[in-house]
Design an enzyme around this catalytic site. Sequence first.
Site, short mmCIF file in Angstrom:
data_model
loop_
_atom_site.label_atom_id
_atom_site.label_comp_id
_atom_site.label_asym_id
_atom_site.label_seq_id
_atom_site.Cartn_x
_atom_site.Cartn_y
_atom_site.Cartn_z
N GLN A 217 0.84 -1.20 0.00
CA GLN A 217 0.00 0.00 0.00
C GLN A 217 0.87 1.25 0.00
O GLN A 217 1.80 1.37 0.79
CB GLN A 217 -0.89 0.02 1.25
CG GLN A 217 -1.88 -1.12 1.33
CD GLN A 217 -3.07 -0.95 0.39
OE1 GLN A 217 -3.15 0.02 -0.37
NE2 GLN A 217 -3.99 -1.90 0.41
N ASP B 162 1.05 -17.52 -0.97
CA ASP B 162 1.17 -16.71 -2.18
C ASP B 162 1.80 -17.55 -3.28
O ASP B 162 2.63 -18.42 -3.01
CB ASP B 162 2.02 -15.46 -1.94
CG ASP B 162 1.74 -14.37 -2.97
OD1 ASP B 162 1.09 -13.37 -2.60
OD2 ASP B 162 2.16 -14.52 -4.13
N ASN C 57 -7.44 -10.54 0.59
CA ASN C 57 -7.16 -9.19 0.11
C ASN C 57 -6.64 -9.28 -1.33
O ASN C 57 -5.47 -9.00 -1.61
CB ASN C 57 -6.13 -8.51 1.02
CG ASN C 57 -5.88 -7.06 0.62
OD1 ASN C 57 -6.73 -6.42 0.01
ND2 ASN C 57 -4.71 -6.56 0.96
N CYS D 173 -10.34 -3.18 -2.89
CA CYS D 173 -10.26 -1.79 -3.35
C CYS D 173 -11.25 -1.56 -4.49
O CYS D 173 -11.43 -0.43 -4.94
CB CYS D 173 -8.85 -1.44 -3.79
SG CYS D 173 -8.27 -2.43 -5.18
N GLU E 294 -11.35 1.56 0.34
CA GLU E 294 -11.04 0.16 0.62
C GLU E 294 -12.18 -0.37 1.49
O GLU E 294 -12.46 0.18 2.57
CB GLU E 294 -9.71 0.07 1.38
CG GLU E 294 -9.08 -1.30 1.35
CD GLU E 294 -8.19 -1.51 0.14
OE1 GLU E 294 -7.77 -2.66 -0.08
OE2 GLU E 294 -7.90 -0.54 -0.58
#
Length: 266
Positions: free
Chosen positions: A84, A134, A187, A215, A259
């Site tokens: 971010q 991930d 997210n 977002c 957000e």
Amino acid sequence: MLWFVLNPYSLSQEELEHAKSELKDYYSTGPGRLVGVTSLYLQVCKGFIPRLGNTETIHLSGTEYITEELNGKKFIIAPESFFQVNTPAAEVLFKTIGELLVEKSTSNLLDVGCGTGTIGILLSDYVSHVYGIDVMPSAIECAKENAKLNDTKNIEFICGMAHRTLKQMIEDNHSGLRLDNVGAILNPGRVGLNKKFIYALRSCPEVKHIIYVSCKPAGNALRNIVDLLVPEDEVIQGKCFRAEKALAVDMFPHTRHCELVISLVR
């Protein structure tokens, strides 16, 4: 950190090397030095959109990483890692998520699409153990370094496809993951999450609490949320979730975007 993306098209190797040299000289000794770039990269992309497998990222000069501080913790950031950019608002965002976790007494936390490990490390103070997942090997390596940097002991990072990794973790009773109070932080990027992972979460009764952060709470993200909320049927197995709370964090001042944080429970 400055990162150029270049499609070489018909450039010869010699011409490509010349372009790399020009970029390096411009930002180290030329007029570009006034910008104060401390880390310079070039990504060669053999396509219209950078995708896994069609790119090569080349470090041209400076440091390989940059460092940012968030809520008292430090993070090294690689060029391909998401982070971010609005730090003060991000601190509010992660504090808000932490408060939602405390409300549900979450013990084990799944950080899906963990990137550099930012969310998992920041939330590790609120839970017993964090598992970051991930698909990007470089992001996982960066996340491990960030955990060391912050002396975070109760976190583990796993490289792999989210739905496959979750299924394997549950089957293997990974580090006691079969506890009842498992939470998941979702997210994703603007494209949302793969349906296979949403279905995997639905069919995993151990996961009682989901915090979905978006977002762009429309399109694929909205479809993800709907798939978590709709009753069980032939396609979607497992007890459905219900939306308990929704909060907006203004990450993008002077725009209509925000957000959105949605707390889902079952």
